[in-house]
Design a protein around this motif. Structure first.
Motif, mmCIF file in Angstrom:
data_model
loop_
_atom_site.group_PDB
_atom_site.id
_atom_site.type_symbol
_atom_site.label_atom_id
_atom_site.label_comp_id
_atom_site.label_asym_id
_atom_site.label_seq_id
_atom_site.Cartn_x
_atom_site.Cartn_y
_atom_site.Cartn_z
ATOM 1 N N MET A 200 0.735 -1.177 0.088
ATOM 2 C CA MET A 200 0.055 0.170 0.023
ATOM 3 C C MET A 200 0.993 1.286 0.148
ATOM 4 N N LEU A 201 1.842 1.367 0.700
ATOM 5 C CA LEU A 201 2.720 2.310 0.821
ATOM 6 C C LEU A 201 3.468 2.712 -0.442
ATOM 7 N N LYS A 202 3.941 1.393 -1.120
ATOM 8 C CA LYS A 202 4.694 1.714 -2.349
ATOM 9 C C LYS A 202 3.502 2.003 -3.284
ATOM 10 N N SER A 203 2.415 1.593 -3.329
ATOM 11 C CA SER A 203 1.275 2.251 -4.563
ATOM 12 C C SER A 203 1.162 3.786 -4.026
ATOM 13 N N ALA A 204 1.199 4.261 -2.998
ATOM 14 C CA ALA A 204 1.040 5.789 -2.698
ATOM 15 C C ALA A 204 2.273 6.389 -3.478
ATOM 16 N N VAL A 205 3.532 5.928 -3.360
ATOM 17 C CA VAL A 205 4.542 6.267 -4.128
ATOM 18 C C VAL A 205 4.408 6.402 -5.517
ATOM 19 N N PHE A 206 3.798 5.304 -6.159
ATOM 20 C CA PHE A 206 3.485 5.127 -7.624
ATOM 21 C C PHE A 206 2.621 6.294 -8.035
ATOM 22 N N GLY A 234 4.052 10.565 -23.987
ATOM 23 C CA GLY A 234 5.258 10.488 -22.910
ATOM 24 C C GLY A 234 4.765 10.410 -21.558
ATOM 25 N N SER A 235 3.609 10.811 -21.017
ATOM 26 C CA SER A 235 3.393 10.549 -19.727
ATOM 27 C C SER A 235 3.096 9.003 -19.330
ATOM 28 N N VAL A 236 2.381 8.362 -20.042
ATOM 29 C CA VAL A 236 2.358 6.984 -20.125
ATOM 30 C C VAL A 236 3.502 6.307 -19.839
ATOM 31 N N VAL A 237 4.343 6.477 -21.020
ATOM 32 C CA VAL A 237 5.626 5.723 -21.193
ATOM 33 C C VAL A 237 6.562 6.072 -19.981
ATOM 34 N N LEU A 238 6.726 7.160 -19.654
ATOM 35 C CA LEU A 238 7.465 7.730 -18.475
ATOM 36 C C LEU A 238 6.994 7.057 -17.255
ATOM 37 N N SER A 239 5.897 7.154 -17.003
ATOM 38 C CA SER A 239 5.225 6.693 -15.509
ATOM 39 C C SER A 239 5.607 5.242 -15.423
ATOM 40 N N ILE A 240 5.336 4.499 -16.441
ATOM 41 C CA ILE A 240 5.330 3.181 -16.290
ATOM 42 C C ILE A 240 7.023 2.800 -16.137
ATOM 43 N N VAL A 241 7.741 3.554 -16.953
ATOM 44 C CA VAL A 241 9.248 3.124 -16.668
ATOM 45 C C VAL A 241 9.760 3.562 -15.318
ATOM 46 N N LEU A 242 9.122 4.690 -14.825
ATOM 47 C CA LEU A 242 9.476 4.946 -13.307
ATOM 48 C C LEU A 242 9.140 4.140 -12.207
ATOM 49 N N ILE A 243 7.929 3.548 -12.560
ATOM 50 C CA ILE A 243 7.287 2.487 -11.697
ATOM 51 C C ILE A 243 8.130 1.069 -11.624
ATOM 52 N N PHE A 244 8.750 0.821 -12.756
ATOM 53 C CA PHE A 244 9.262 -0.391 -12.775
ATOM 54 C C PHE A 244 10.837 -0.094 -12.039
ATOM 55 N N LEU A 245 11.347 0.928 -12.332
ATOM 56 C CA LEU A 245 12.790 1.391 -11.795
ATOM 57 C C LEU A 245 12.522 1.634 -10.096
ATOM 58 N N GLY A 246 11.487 2.022 -9.722
ATOM 59 C CA GLY A 246 11.087 2.362 -8.488
ATOM 60 C C GLY A 246 10.855 0.987 -7.846
ATOM 61 N N CYS A 247 10.320 -0.129 -8.463
ATOM 62 C CA CYS A 247 10.006 -1.268 -7.882
ATOM 63 C C CYS A 247 11.348 -2.073 -7.829
ATOM 64 N N MET A 248 12.240 -2.128 -8.871
ATOM 65 C CA MET A 248 13.481 -2.701 -8.860
ATOM 66 C C MET A 248 14.596 -2.282 -7.830
ATOM 67 N N ALA A 249 14.587 -0.789 -7.645
ATOM 68 C CA ALA A 249 15.620 -0.279 -6.804
ATOM 69 C C ALA A 249 14.760 0.700 -5.662
ATOM 70 N N GLU A 250 14.306 -0.062 -4.647
ATOM 71 C CA GLU A 250 13.411 0.648 -3.596
ATOM 72 C C GLU A 250 14.225 1.772 -2.898
ATOM 73 N N ASN A 251 15.442 1.189 -2.300
ATOM 74 C CA ASN A 251 16.042 2.044 -1.514
ATOM 75 C C ASN A 251 16.789 3.090 -2.214
ATOM 76 N N PRO A 252 17.580 2.652 -3.329
ATOM 77 C CA PRO A 252 18.157 3.729 -4.343
ATOM 78 C C PRO A 252 17.415 4.863 -4.715
ATOM 79 N N THR A 253 16.071 4.296 -4.945
ATOM 80 C CA THR A 253 15.103 5.470 -5.360
ATOM 81 C C THR A 253 14.918 6.456 -4.410
ATOM 82 N N VAL A 254 14.829 5.874 -3.249
ATOM 83 C CA VAL A 254 14.532 6.950 -1.975
ATOM 84 C C VAL A 254 15.866 7.930 -2.030
ATOM 85 N N THR A 255 16.941 7.373 -2.013
ATOM 86 C CA THR A 255 18.201 8.216 -2.018
ATOM 87 C C THR A 255 18.311 9.323 -3.162
#
Length: 358
Positions: A200-206, A234-255
Motif C-alpha cells: 500500500m505504501l509503495k502504491s502511494a509512491v507510484f 510521453g506521460s504513460v511511457v515515463l510513468s510506467i518506466v519510473l514505476i518499474f525502476l522504483g520497484c527494482m531499486a526501492e532504497n536507491p530510489t529513496v536516495t
C-alpha cells in the motif's frame, strides 16, 4: 562521426537531467501548496481518478491471481507442498504484483487522462487565463490530482489484493484440488501484515509519480493537437518506466529522490528535509527478522523436518494431523538436539510431548 554521436548523447542526457529537475521543482511546489488544496475538487478527483478505475483494476488483478496460481499450484501439489500455495500467492501479490500492475493500469488510464486534460488547457491558453486571474496553476490543477491519486491508490490496493487472492483460490481449489482450509491456513502462516501494508505504501509512491509526471507533461505540451498527443504518450511511457525502476531499486530510489529534494530546497527548508530523510533512511534500513513457517504432517520424521527447515535459524514447524489440524509446534533450533536424543527416524508426533525437556 564519433563527435556527432557524443554530442547527441550529451544533449539527451542534459535534456533528461533538465526534465528531472523541473519535475522535482513541480513536486516540491506541490508539497508546499497542499494546505491550500480545494477540498471539493480533491474529492471530485478522487471519485473520478480512483473509484472509476476500480473495475479495470479488479479485472486485471483477478486474472493475474488466477494465472499466477495456475503456474504454481499444480507443481506445488506434485512435490507435496500444497500447504504453501496460498501463502506464496498472497505474498507475491501483496508485495510486488498488485502494486506494480495497479500502477501500470492507473498510469495508462489516469495518467493519460490528466496529461490530455491539462495539455488541452495549455494549448487553448486556459493556463495563461488562470495566471491572468491570479490563480496558481499548481494549486488549482496539480495539487487536487496529486492528493486524489496518492490517497486512492492504497484503497485500490486493498480491493485488488482481495480479488487477487480470490482468483488464486478459485484456481487452486477447482483446478489443483487444494481445500479452502489449506489455502486460507497457508495465508495465515506465511503472509504478514507488513506484506500488505508495504504494498500500500509503495502504491502511494507510484500514485505520486503518476500524478507529477502526467501534470508535468500536460503543462509542457506544445501547441496543437499533435503536442497534446505527444504529451499524453510521453506521460504513460515515463510513468510506467519510473514505476518499474522504483520497484527494482526501492532504497536507491529513496536516495535519489532525497538528493533531488535537497538540491531543490534552500536554507532552513533544506535542513528540515535532510533531517526527515535521515530518519526515513534509518527506518528503511531496519528490516524486521522474518520467521519462516512450515507445515508438515505429524508423521514426518525429524530428518525430514531438518531438511525442510533448510537450517534456518528462525523457522517454526507446525505439525498437522490427517484432518489438517495443528497438533504442535517445533522450533528449528531444537531439531538437531531432538535428533541426537531420539534419533533422526523418530516421528514428529512422537517427540512433541518431550519438547519442553529440551
Amino acid at each position: 562521426m564519433l563527435q556527432t554521436i557524443c554530442n547527441d548523447i550529451g544533449k539527451i542526457m542534459l535534456e533528461g537531467c533538465a526534465n528531472a529537475g523541473r519535475m522535482m521543482l513541480l513536486f516540491t511546489d506541490t508539497l508546499k501548496r497542499i494546505s491550500k488544496a480545494d477540498g471539493k475538487e480533491t474529492v471530485r478527483q478522487m471519485a473520478k481518478l480512483g473509484a472509476d478505475s476500480l473495475p479495470i483494476v479488479m479485472m486485471t488483478i483477478l486474472f493475474t491471481g488466477m494465472v499466477f496460481s495456475v503456474q504454481t499450484a499444480k507443481e506445488f501439489v506434485r512435490f507435496g507442498a500444497s500447504s504453501s500455495v496460498g501463502g506464496i500467492v498472497a505474498i507475491a501479490m501483496g508485495r510486488e504484483l498488485v502494486p506494480v500492475l495497479t500502477g501500470v493500469v492507473v498510469a495508462g488510464r489516469i495518467g493519460a487522462a490528466i496529461a490530455a486534460e491539462i495539455g488541452t488547457m495549455k494549448v487553448t491558453e486556459q493556463i495563461d487565463a488562470l495566471k491572468v486571474m491570479a490563480t496558481n496553476p499548481t494549486t488549482y490543477l496539480v495539487v487536487p490530482r496529486f492528493l486524489a491519486i496518492v490517497l486512492m491508490m492504497p484503497v485500490l490496493i486493498v480491493f485488488a489484493n482481495t480479488i487477487g487472492n480470490i482468483g488464486g483460490w478459485l484456481v487452486s481449489h477447482y483446478y489443483a484440488g487444494i481445500s479452502t482450509f489449506t489455502y486460507i491456513n497457508s495465508i495465515k502462516m506465511f503472509a504478514e501484515p507488513f506484506d500488505m501494508v508495504g504494498g500500500m505504501l509503495k502504491s502511494a509512491v507510484f500514485g505520486g509519480i503518476i500524478a507529477i509526471v502526467a501534470c508535468y507533461k500536460g503543462l509542457g505540451a506544445k501547441q496543437g493537437a499533435e503536442g497534446v498527443g505527444i504529451a499524453t504518450t510521453g506521460s504513460v511511457v515515463l510513468s510506467i518506466v519510473l514505476i518499474f525502476l522504483g520497484c527494482m531499486a526501492e532504497n536507491p530510489t529513496v536516495t535519489v529522490f532525497g538528493v533531488f529534494l535537497l538540491l531543490s530546497l534552500k536554507g532552513t527548508e533544506g535542513k528540515k528535509a535532510s533531517n526527515y530523510l535521515r530518519r526515513a533512511g534509518a527506518l528503511a534500513s531496519c528490516r524486521p527478522i522474518r520467521v519462516r513457517h512450515i507445515a508438515l504432517s505429524e508423521n514426518a520424521t525429524l530428518s525430514e523436518a531438518i531438511s525442510y527447515s533448510g537450517g534456518g535459524k528462525y523457522t517454526v514447524i507446525t505439525a498437522l494431523d490427517g484432518d489438517m489440524r495443528e497438533t504442535g509446534r517445533l522450533d528449528s533450533g531444537c531439531l538437531n538436539e531432538l535428533a541426537a536424543m531420539y534419533g533422526c527416524d523418530k516421528k514428529i508426533r512422537e517427540v512433541l510431548p518431550f519438547i519442553d525437556r529440551v
